[in-house]
Motif scaffolding. Structure first.
Motif, PDB file in Angstrom:
ATOM      1  N   ARG A   1     -22.733  18.780   2.831  1.00 21.85           N
ATOM      2  CA  ARG A   1     -22.659  17.818   3.934  1.00 21.85           C
ATOM      3  C   ARG A   1     -22.795  16.383   3.408  1.00 21.85           C
ATOM      4  NH1 ARG A   1     -23.433  17.903   9.275  1.00 21.85           N
ATOM      5  NH2 ARG A   1     -24.308  19.989   9.327  1.00 21.85           N
ATOM      6  N   VAL A   2     -23.694  16.174   2.454  1.00 24.15           N
ATOM      7  CA  VAL A   2     -23.878  14.832   1.883  1.00 24.15           C
ATOM      8  C   VAL A   2     -22.583  14.362   1.223  1.00 24.15           C
ATOM      9  CG1 VAL A   2     -25.133  13.494   0.152  1.00 24.15           C
ATOM     10  CG2 VAL A   2     -26.354  15.150   1.576  1.00 24.15           C
ATOM     11  N   VAL A   3     -21.948  15.249   0.478  1.00 21.62           N
ATOM     12  CA  VAL A   3     -20.680  14.883  -0.163  1.00 21.62           C
ATOM     13  C   VAL A   3     -19.627  14.553   0.885  1.00 21.62           C
ATOM     14  CG1 VAL A   3     -18.806  15.706  -1.628  1.00 21.62           C
ATOM     15  CG2 VAL A   3     -21.176  16.220  -2.247  1.00 21.62           C
ATOM     16  N   ALA A   4     -19.532  15.367   1.927  1.00 23.28           N
ATOM     17  CA  ALA A   4     -18.536  15.118   2.973  1.00 23.28           C
ATOM     18  C   ALA A   4     -18.775  13.767   3.641  1.00 23.28           C
ATOM     19  CB  ALA A   4     -18.578  16.235   4.009  1.00 23.28           C
TER      20      ALA A   4
ATOM     21  N   ARG B   1     -15.558  25.965  -0.095  1.00 23.24           N
ATOM     22  CA  ARG B   1     -15.897  26.800   1.064  1.00 23.24           C
ATOM     23  C   ARG B   1     -17.150  26.282   1.773  1.00 23.24           C
ATOM     24  NH1 ARG B   1     -13.181  29.714  -2.617  1.00 23.24           N
ATOM     25  NH2 ARG B   1     -11.667  31.252  -1.842  1.00 23.24           N
ATOM     26  N   ASP B   2     -18.106  25.762   0.996  1.00 23.16           N
ATOM     27  CA  ASP B   2     -19.275  25.137   1.611  1.00 23.16           C
ATOM     28  C   ASP B   2     -18.859  23.956   2.479  1.00 23.16           C
ATOM     29  OD1 ASP B   2     -20.937  26.912   0.303  1.00 23.16           O
ATOM     30  OD2 ASP B   2     -21.481  25.512  -1.292  1.00 23.16           O
ATOM     31  N   LEU B   3     -18.012  23.119   1.921  1.00 26.01           N
ATOM     32  CA  LEU B   3     -17.586  21.948   2.673  1.00 26.01           C
ATOM     33  C   LEU B   3     -16.745  22.346   3.875  1.00 26.01           C
ATOM     34  CD1 LEU B   3     -16.855  18.546   1.238  1.00 26.01           C
ATOM     35  CD2 LEU B   3     -15.175  19.456   2.834  1.00 26.01           C
TER      36      LEU B   3
ATOM     37  N   ARG C   1     -33.228  23.895   5.451  1.00 26.34           N
ATOM     38  CA  ARG C   1     -32.999  24.146   4.016  1.00 26.34           C
ATOM     39  C   ARG C   1     -32.316  22.926   3.413  1.00 26.34           C
ATOM     40  NH1 ARG C   1     -32.739  28.181   7.267  1.00 26.34           N
ATOM     41  NH2 ARG C   1     -33.608  30.237   6.704  1.00 26.34           N
ATOM     42  N   PRO C   2     -33.028  21.796   3.329  1.00 20.94           N
ATOM     43  CA  PRO C   2     -32.392  20.525   2.960  1.00 20.94           C
ATOM     44  C   PRO C   2     -31.861  20.472   1.534  1.00 20.94           C
ATOM     45  CG  PRO C   2     -34.777  20.300   3.082  1.00 20.94           C
ATOM     46  CD  PRO C   2     -34.460  21.643   3.650  1.00 20.94           C
ATOM     47  N   ALA C   3     -32.289  21.379   0.667  1.00 18.53           N
ATOM     48  CA  ALA C   3     -31.783  21.377  -0.710  1.00 18.53           C
ATOM     49  C   ALA C   3     -30.784  22.501  -0.956  1.00 18.53           C
ATOM     50  CB  ALA C   3     -32.941  21.496  -1.694  1.00 18.53           C
ATOM     51  N   SER C   4     -30.300  23.134   0.112  1.00 15.09           N
ATOM     52  CA  SER C   4     -29.351  24.232  -0.038  1.00 15.09           C
ATOM     53  C   SER C   4     -27.964  23.704  -0.376  1.00 15.09           C
ATOM     54  CB  SER C   4     -29.286  25.041   1.255  1.00 15.09           C
ATOM     55  OG  SER C   4     -28.693  24.260   2.288  1.00 15.09           O
ATOM     56  N   PRO C   5     -27.102  24.549  -0.928  1.00 11.95           N
ATOM     57  CA  PRO C   5     -25.726  24.107  -1.201  1.00 11.95           C
ATOM     58  C   PRO C   5     -24.998  23.586   0.034  1.00 11.95           C
ATOM     59  CG  PRO C   5     -26.182  26.123  -2.394  1.00 11.95           C
ATOM     60  CD  PRO C   5     -27.364  25.888  -1.491  1.00 11.95           C
TER      61      PRO C   5
END
Length: 561
Positions: free
Chosen positions: A371-374, A392-394, A362-366
């Motif tokens: 993960r990209v931001v981290a 919470r995602d991060l 699911r590469p476009a999921s939140p």
């Protein structure tokens, strides 16, 4: 010029004396919201900024001004003053003052007021503003005839306080300086002329006053909440214990940190915990809240900067400082204790791998975007995380960062509200000038709640900061709570989901802010590697339709551990 040599205090002289007293205590950043009663303060600050003695930030919205000052104080780790006029202007600072109170941030509120003789008379813009913040901020109500010594003492105590202080200045008579020459509106005081005022010690019932030495025996976890700092990590390393560290703890670093801790707390390892040490202010998850409220466990909670220990179950032994460990390692010889951390690490690695495989599909999921931001948070980066889902995602997707790279990951977690987050991010970027870059990762409602933070005049200092806004057109966090269940579906969208349909690109154009819409993780990663010039916004549209199912699936993956 020494404060004791000031003339009899008119409105301008009194304003100058207070600002000089703050300057002698190290305040160099001032946020001003314009008004009539605060005019003498504004003129003095304009001159002080012009000669380079302070940096002035002018904002038209007091709520945003308060959070800008909060961000400046967090970034610079120094007291910052926010200056307002009288009336509702002061009341609009309450959210920022509450957040500063609960996080121990040194925020100095300078509120211009009418003189006492006009209180209760119905005079224009006159209200009960001295002490308006109640228990959230100490108040010094400074009359027009206050002595230079009392004025200096009030300013000094505000600058060493843990948390916010209100300096309510009663300005009477002519508000304008008698001399129209701007050079007379400000003069740098003699910094050596002021006495030192000590901060009040932390006090509280049930507090263990001395250092505590822990045995190594009980199966222990260290919970690191917001603002815990490196002491939590060092304790976990010394005990070879699992470190359950939130992203804004300042402790989610190194080998002891368990990435998937909140999911693992739903499994068998949770039942083996015997002791919990709580450092900082944990707020992100119910599994952690349940753990630290369990009366069957030994709970030790360390007071944070605000003087509060996080103890929602009222079951903890409250400590003034992070405990230390006994020297002897022999207490770990009990059955199952010597491999305590290794079992947590093995479970974490296995669950992390399953989550990563799920997210890869699911590469476009939140979660994939988090993960990209981290990964963009390299050394010397500042990351501000908004409340609700993004943090919470991060928390569940980001591996612990390596040590010694000086990342600064923060959020407004004192009350975990969405108020003022845009302004806080801008203040952080301005206050932490040594950062290699500043990223703010927010949800759409958090961003929209403080769009007035983008109201920055052409002469005001502007930072380089990138806002990444995860836009799911509403409040997705509620989908994972009880109100997101099937029985409440007829009411959910209107009263919890709150779709807004706002055109963020148009909003950015109105403020002169660079805007880009990105949907692919690869493009987002590339954009975050580039150096922004000024303020830019990257909008990442996502769906919130699967949020509840995603949370349930993650919990199912944890049960396989």
């Amino acid at each position: 010029m020494p404060l004791s040599s000031l003339p009899a205090p008119g409105a301008h002289a009194l304003s100058l004396a207070l600002l000089q007293a703050l300057w002698t205590r190290g305040v160099r950043e001032f946020v001003l919201a314009p008004g009539s009663r605060s005019a003498p303060l504004a003129l003095a600050l304009h001159r002080a900024d012009a000669v380079g003695d302070v940096r002035l930030h002018v904002r038209v919205d007091e709520r945003s001004a308060g959070f800008l000052a909060l961000g400046l104080a967090k970034g610079s780790r120094r007291p910052v003053a926010v200056v307002t006029t009288s009336g509702t202007a002061v009341g609009n600072l309450l959210p920022a003052v509450m957040e500063a109170h609960h996080t121990g941030v040194p925020l100095v509120v300078v509120s211009a007021d009418r003189p006492e003789r006009l209180r209760g008379t119905g005079a224009n813009q006159t209200t009960v503003q001295a002490g308006i913040f109640g228990p959230f901020a100490a108040c010094h109500d400074l009359a027009s005839d206050v002595s230079p010594e009392s004025l200096a003492a009030a300013a000094g105590s505000a600058c060493v306080a843990t948390g916010p202080t209100q300096l309510n200045l009663q300005l009477d008579g002519d508000l304008m300086p008698q001399d129209p020459d701007p050079s007379t509106w400000w003069s740098r005081p003699d910094a050596a002329s002021e006495p030192t005022v000590a901060g009040a010690p932390l006090v509280g019932a049930g507090v263990h006053g001395g250092p505590v030495v822990l045995s190594r025996g009980p199966r222990t976890v260290v919970v690191a909440g917001d603002g815990a700092g490196p002491a939590a990590r060092l304790l976990a390393e010394a005990g070879d214990w699992p470190l359950l560290a939130e992203p804004t703890s300042g402790a989610r670093i190194g080998r002891q940190a368990i990435r998937t801790y909140r999911l693992l707390l739903g499994g068998p390892l949770r039942e083996e915990v015997e002791r919990v040490v709580v450092v900082g202010h944990p707020t992100l998850s119910r599994p952690i809240s349940g753990l630290i409220s369990d009366p069957a466990l030994e709970i030790l909670a360390v007071r944070d900067r605000s003087g509060t220990a996080t103890d929602p179950g009222r079951v903890a032994q409250v400590l003034d400082e992070v405990p230390t460990l006994e020297d002897s390692p022999t207490a770990t010889s009990g059955t199952g204790r010597s491999d305590w951390f290794e079992r947590w690490r093995a479970a974490d690695e296995a669950l992390s791998a399953r989550i990563d495989s799920y997210v890869a599909e699911r590469p476009a999921s939140p979660l994939a975007l988090a993960r990209v931001v981290a990964e963009a948070v390299t050394g010397h980066t500042t990351l501000l995380l908004g409340s609700s889902n993004v943090v919470r995602d991060l928390d569940v997707i980001a591996p612990p960062w390596p040590p010694h790279e000086h990342r600064f990951v923060v959020g407004n977690r004192g009350l975990a509200g969405i108020d003022g987050t845009v302004s806080t991010a801008i203040g952080l970027a301005l206050g932490r000038a040594g950062a290699s870059r500043t990223i703010a990762y927010l949800g759409d409602l958090t961003f929209l709640h403080d769009t007035n933070g983008l109201l920055i005049g052409p002469e005001e200092p502007r930072p380089d900061v990138t806002f990444v806004v995860l836009n799911d057109d509403g409040g997705a966090i509620f989908a994972g709570l009880e109100q997101g269940g099937v029985p409440y579906a007829p009411a959910f969208e209107r009263v919890f989901g709150t779709p807004h349909g706002t055109d963020l690109a148009a909003l950015c154009r109105a403020h002169g802010i660079e805007h880009e819409t990105i949907t692919e993780p690869e493009r987002l990663a590339t954009a975050l590697r580039s150096e922004p010039s000024g303020i830019r916004l990257i909008e990442v549209p996502v769906s919130r339709a699967d949020r509840r199912a995603e949370g349930e699936h993650l919990r199912e993956l944890a049960q396989l551990t």
